[in-house]
Design a protein around this motif. Structure first.
Motif, short mmCIF file in Angstrom:
data_model
loop_
_atom_site.label_atom_id
_atom_site.label_comp_id
_atom_site.label_asym_id
_atom_site.label_seq_id
_atom_site.Cartn_x
_atom_site.Cartn_y
_atom_site.Cartn_z
N ASP A 153 -41.38 9.30 -88.77
CA ASP A 153 -41.71 8.22 -88.00
C ASP A 153 -42.39 6.99 -88.39
N ARG A 154 -42.55 6.85 -89.78
CA ARG A 154 -42.98 5.62 -90.26
C ARG A 154 -41.76 4.90 -91.07
N ILE A 155 -41.69 3.54 -90.88
CA ILE A 155 -40.43 2.77 -91.27
C ILE A 155 -41.14 1.73 -92.57
N GLY A 184 -51.00 -6.40 -86.83
CA GLY A 184 -50.85 -4.96 -87.05
C GLY A 184 -50.62 -4.73 -88.59
N SER A 185 -49.97 -3.47 -89.06
CA SER A 185 -49.65 -3.23 -90.33
C SER A 185 -48.69 -4.12 -90.89
N THR A 186 -47.92 -4.62 -89.98
CA THR A 186 -46.81 -5.44 -90.64
C THR A 186 -47.34 -6.84 -91.21
N ARG A 187 -48.42 -7.27 -90.63
CA ARG A 187 -49.00 -8.54 -90.95
C ARG A 187 -49.91 -8.14 -92.40
N ARG A 188 -50.24 -6.97 -92.19
CA ARG A 188 -51.20 -6.53 -93.56
C ARG A 188 -50.15 -6.14 -94.44
N MET A 189 -48.84 -6.16 -94.39
CA MET A 189 -47.91 -6.01 -95.31
C MET A 189 -48.15 -4.42 -95.81
N ILE A 193 -44.72 1.22 -91.82
CA ILE A 193 -45.20 0.70 -90.46
C ILE A 193 -44.87 1.73 -89.33
N GLY A 194 -45.96 1.95 -88.59
CA GLY A 194 -45.93 2.74 -87.49
C GLY A 194 -45.14 2.22 -86.40
N ASP A 195 -45.76 1.11 -85.67
CA ASP A 195 -44.95 0.24 -84.88
C ASP A 195 -45.45 -1.12 -85.01
N ILE A 196 -44.70 -2.18 -84.47
CA ILE A 196 -44.74 -3.54 -84.74
C ILE A 196 -45.81 -4.18 -83.57
P1 DGT Z 1 -49.21 1.30 -87.90
O1 DGT Z 1 -49.02 0.78 -86.37
O2 DGT Z 1 -49.60 3.01 -87.79
O3 DGT Z 1 -48.48 1.10 -89.14
O4 DGT Z 1 -50.62 0.90 -88.06
P2 DGT Z 1 -51.64 -0.45 -87.19
O5 DGT Z 1 -52.67 -0.99 -88.11
O6 DGT Z 1 -50.60 -1.51 -86.88
O7 DGT Z 1 -52.16 0.17 -85.88
P3 DGT Z 1 -51.96 0.23 -84.41
O8 DGT Z 1 -50.49 -0.46 -84.21
O9 DGT Z 1 -52.00 1.61 -83.94
O10 DGT Z 1 -53.06 -1.02 -84.06
C1 DGT Z 1 -52.84 -2.38 -84.35
C2 DGT Z 1 -54.25 -2.86 -84.54
O11 DGT Z 1 -54.99 -2.97 -83.42
C3 DGT Z 1 -55.00 -1.92 -85.67
O12 DGT Z 1 -54.79 -2.25 -87.05
C4 DGT Z 1 -56.10 -2.29 -85.28
C5 DGT Z 1 -56.33 -2.58 -83.75
N1 DGT Z 1 -56.69 -1.30 -82.91
C6 DGT Z 1 -55.82 -0.40 -82.57
N2 DGT Z 1 -56.71 0.61 -81.88
C7 DGT Z 1 -57.91 0.15 -81.91
C8 DGT Z 1 -59.15 0.98 -81.76
O13 DGT Z 1 -59.16 2.05 -81.07
N3 DGT Z 1 -60.30 0.22 -82.27
C9 DGT Z 1 -60.14 -0.94 -82.82
N4 DGT Z 1 -61.28 -1.43 -83.18
N5 DGT Z 1 -59.04 -1.52 -83.30
C10 DGT Z 1 -58.09 -0.97 -82.78
#
Ligand code: DGT
Ligand code: CA
Ligand code: CA
Ligand code: ZN
Length: 580
Positions: A153-155, A184-189, A193-196
């Motif tokens: 499930d990661r892309i 999100g993680s897309t901007r962090r490169m 990626i889990g989701d956009i």
């Molecule tokens: P991914 O989607 O698994 O590749 O990783 P991210 O980093 O895009 O994570 P995501 O989509 O769950 O959430 C996007 C951003 O939103 C995440 O990097 C930080 C923020 N965020 C989400 N949930 C929480 C939370 O419970 N607490 C805090 N402080 N920030 C959060």
């Protein structure tokens, strides 16, 4: 570009047909898949112009299927095939070393239908008794089941980033959208990626919600509220959109870019300063007044630190460095002057040397190095001595014809089992740049793999080691290797290590880059493009370099041609020894 999804679709059909033992069709679909994967044009363009059947290997039947897929994002024929097939080809196919042929054997002999069945059978030691598999295969199957569980499930970033940009572009066509950006993680490169996550600012969120959930590329709407919505795109990836007010765009961007650990520390620092940080802004605790929010820069500043680039926001010590104004100046996305690994029609690429040069020039490159495979790597149509000489002539011709871009002749030579390159030194000497890489023996012990790479670096003609760890995201784990020893040897021999930008490779990885930079190893960021369009992958490698805190001086191809070649050759001879 839908080229990759379409080619994957055709291969998937072929997998099911193989199960049905329809070998004539299997060959047709595989051939068509290969043609589309290597196509330099956008398949959607070809489709729109009704030229599908003009492509080699694509007849009426396959063209119709591509048409249905591009129109609807689905294919009824494939759904039917899936229903008819008793096994989970998709899940089993994700296990490395298990292709359609093995799946058929596993089903016939052990009635294995799912990955869970396979795991059970392997744990009971039943796989080793199947002809052509054996105990090592059984062990590897178990290892790769573990790996598949982790990466499911990661892309890969390369695919997610294009999808994200497509969404931003579409949102930009709605006049009610004032501003839109990727978070999100897309901007962090991040490499997968889990989701956009997308943020937009607007005075009319309801309109944006409607528009977003009805975009042509949306397959399912997962949630829809007043300012938040989640959809699944046809290519399978989830996109979360939040709509907010311009005055707090920076604070929201900061919050939703993450990562979570980075955010938590920022919030703690805010509290220490009598402030409160949330997705809605940075507020004064006493008065409740908004202290900052419009831009991220403003928030970081109020928190008493320098701006931190998104690629660094991983709680790896960046916040302390920002407080002490000690952050490194990361290599910029516009600082690469050339690309040192790519393939052409001469081996397994699909464009000519001139086409690659023109595309690279358009991207602003000053030089490129053509690194078609040489030696005995039969699968990749490797060049022998005669063809190398002919290619040299063609490169000279292209250099004469084109201005503003210089084409170098290099090669990607295979590292043999004993660590020597698969080509005589007297031939290797004639190339401007020699890249050596491992393409076999992924099950070597750590000791052997490490020795093998170090031996290759000790060759006087080897300038760069390509994709040093050999991993393929979601497909294959790296061979085991002692990277510290490799870094030492790289410095000792003056060999450059590659950051390969190909979406499935991204190798070295971000944390490897960080360690290499710390160790003082020089790096090159290359695309490994197999067609002209793939030269755009460069930014993925740059993102990885930035995640590894690399600066301009760490990357040899940020230099002009002369400076870059000077680094390649000088560092090699500076090692003081000529190895044989
Ligand atoms: P991914 O989607 O698994 O590749 O990783 P991210 O980093 O895009 O994570 P995501 O989509 O769950 O959430 C996007 C951003 O939103 C995440 O990097 C930080 C923020 N965020 C989400 N949930 C929480 C939370 O419970 N607490 C805090 N402080 N920030 C959060
Ligand atoms: Ca995300
Ligand atoms: Ca999310
Ligand atoms: Zn390679």
């Amino acid at each position: 570009m839908k080229n990759l999804p379409v080619s994957e679709l055709l291969n998937e059909i072929a997998d099911y047909l193989e199960f049905a033992d329809d070998m004539y069709r299997v060959r047709a679909y595989r051939k068509a898949a290969l043609v589309i994967e290597g196509l330099s044009e956008d398949i959607e363009q070809v489709w729109k112009e009704k030229r599908l059947e003009e492509l080699p290997g694509i007849g009426e039947g396959i063209a119709k299927k591509i048409d249905e897929f591009l129109r609807t994002g689905k294919l009824r024929h494939l759904e039917k095939l899936k229903k008819k097939t008793p096994v989970d080809m998709e899940g089993l196919g994700r296990i490395e070393g298990v292709g359609p042929k093995t799946i058929i054997k596993l089903y016939k002999e052990l009635r294995i239908k799912t990955v869970a069945d396979l795991e059970k059978a392997a744990k009971k030691g039943k796989i080793r008794n199947i002809e052509g598999l054996g105990p090592i295969a059984e062990h590897n199957i178990l290892k790769s089941i573990e790996f598949a569980k982790k990466t499911k499930d990661r892309i890969p970033l390369g695919f997610a980033l294009s999808s994200a940009e497509e969404v931003i572009k579409t949102l930009g066509t709605l006049k009610e959208v004032d501003n839109a950006g990727i978070a999100g993680s897309t901007r962090r490169m991040k490499e997968t990626i889990g989701d956009i996550d997308i943020l937009a600012t607007s005075k009319a969120p309801a309109k944006v919600m409607d528009f977003f959930t009805k975009m042509p590329n949306v397959a399912d709407v997962l949630a829809k509220g007043e300012t938040k919505a989640s959809v699944r795109l046809k290519e399978g990836i989830q996109v979360d959109l939040r709509v907010l007010d311009d005055r707090i765009f920076g604070a929201a961007l900061l919050y939703f870019t993450g990562n979570k650990e980075h955010n938590i520390i920022l919030r703690r620092i805010a509290v220490e300063k009598g402030l409160k940080l949330s997705e809605y802004g940075l507020f004064d605790r006493k008065t409740g007044r908004l202290a900052a929010g419009r831009t991220e820069e403003e928030v970081y500043k109020k928190l008493g630190m320098d701006y931190i680039e998104p690629e660094m926001r991983e709680d790896e010590g960046e916040i302390e460095m920002a407080q002490h104004h000690m952050l490194p100046k990361l290599v910029g996305y516009d600082e690469i002057k050339g690309d040192l690994q790519m393939h052409t029609k001469w081996s397994d690429g699909s464009n000519s040397i001139e086409e690659m040069a023109l595309a690279a020039k358009k991207l602003g490159h000053e030089y490129i190095c053509i690194t078609d495979h040489t030696g005995k790597l039969a699968i990749a149509n490797a060049l022998d001595e005669k063809r190398i000489a002919r290619q040299k002539k063609e490169i000279a011709k292209v250099n004469k014809k084109l201005i503003g871009i210089k084409v170098l002749q290099g090669t990607e030579v295979n590292i043999k089992d004993d660590g020597t390159p698969d080509m005589d030194n007297k031939v290797l000497k004639q190339f401007d740049i020699v890249i050596a890489a491992i393409h076999s023996g992924f099950k070597n012990t750590k000791e052997k793999a490490t020795k093998r790479i170090i031996k290759a670096m000790e060759n006087e003609n080897v300038d760069i080691i390509a994709h040093p760890t050999g991993r393929l995201i979601t497909k294959r784990e790296s061979y085991e290797i002692d990277l510290d020893a490799v870094f030492d040897a790289a410095k000792r021999t003056g060999t450059i290590l590659e950051i390969n930008s190909y979406p499935e490779r991204m190798d070295l990885r971000d944390f490897h880059v960080r360690a290499a930079v710390k160790a003082g190893v020089k790096l090159a960021i290359n695309t490994d493009a197999h067609n002209a369009d793939q030269l755009k992958f460069m930014r993925l490698g740059i993102g990885t370099a930035r995640r590894g805190w690399a600066t301009k001086k760490d990357i040899i191809n940020t230099r002009s041609l002369k400076g870059m070649m000077g680094m390649v050759k000088k560092s090699k001879s500076k090692s003081g020894k000529i190895f044989k």
